[in-house]
Design a protein around this motif. Structure first.
Motif, PDB file in Angstrom:
ATOM      1  N   ARG A   4       0.850  -1.201   0.000  1.00  0.00           N
ATOM      2  CA  ARG A   4       0.000   0.000   0.000  1.00  0.00           C
ATOM      3  C   ARG A   4       0.878   1.240   0.000  1.00  0.00           C
ATOM      4  O   ARG A   4       0.662   2.178  -0.768  1.00  0.00           O
ATOM      5  N   GLU A  12       5.210   5.601  -5.567  1.00  0.00           N
ATOM      6  CA  GLU A  12       5.772   5.244  -6.872  1.00  0.00           C
ATOM      7  C   GLU A  12       6.179   6.424  -7.738  1.00  0.00           C
ATOM      8  O   GLU A  12       6.830   6.229  -8.755  1.00  0.00           O
ATOM      9  N   ARG A  16       2.708   1.725  -3.407  1.00  0.00           N
ATOM     10  CA  ARG A  16       1.825   2.341  -4.410  1.00  0.00           C
ATOM     11  C   ARG A  16       1.757   3.850  -4.234  1.00  0.00           C
ATOM     12  O   ARG A  16       1.776   4.595  -5.203  1.00  0.00           O
ATOM     13  N   SER A  17       1.704   4.313  -2.995  1.00  0.00           N
ATOM     14  CA  SER A  17       1.597   5.757  -2.768  1.00  0.00           C
ATOM     15  C   SER A  17       2.914   6.492  -2.991  1.00  0.00           C
ATOM     16  O   SER A  17       2.926   7.720  -3.095  1.00  0.00           O
TER      17      SER A  17
END
Length: 159
Positions: A20, A26, A23-24
């Motif tokens: 999670r 990237e 993803r934030s």
């Protein structure tokens, strides 16, 4: 031109939380996945998930797994470290952040981007010139020195 990179370090207790946070983050050039933060039972599921998307993670994901005496989040035995780094996990990372004692083995394991790092957060400033020279003599492709700084001028020797 500056070829520096922006790196965001991710520290999570579970594989789900790790991804999670990845993803934030990237949008960064490099995302450092701190596997030493994971609960021990979460490491293999996290490595398996990285292996599911090799083309994606090979572009930006940096693996880190260090003992607490080098800035890690928990005590990690040498056996655990060697198993993590060289235990046959075929994970497609951009690179690995290795300590001085194992970076040479990373060459034999075909890690392309090898950061050799040194961490010292004690009150006594280390001899960074000697440390830099020592790390540069390793087969690392990059060198990282992390030390404690009380004020901005404490970092001048690193430049």
């Amino acid at each position: 031109m500056n070829d520096g990179k922006i790196c965001i370090s991710i520290c999570a207790g579970t594989a789900e939380e790790l991804f999670r946070q990845i993803r934030s983050a990237e949008t960064a050039d490099i995302v450092e996945a701190r596997f030493d933060c994971l609960d021990p039972g979460e490491i293999l599921p996290a490595l398996a998930r990285v292996s599911e998307e090799p083309d994606r993670f090979r572009q930006f994901l940096l693996a880190t797994f260090r003992n607490e005496d080098q800035g890690g989040k928990r005590k990690i035995s040498d056996e655990e470290r060697f198993s993590f780094w060289f235990g046959g996990h075929d994970c497609p990372f951009w690179g690995g952040d290795f300590e001085e004692d194992i970076v040479a083995k990373a060459v034999k394991s075909r890690w392309v981007n090898r950061i050799c790092s040194y961490h010292d957060f004690s009150d006594e400033p280390p001899d960074v010139v000697e440390i830099y020279d020592r790390l540069r003599s390793t087969p690392a492709t990059h060198v990282k020195i992390a030390i404690r700084a009380e004020k901005i001028t404490d970092a001048i020797p690193l430049w």
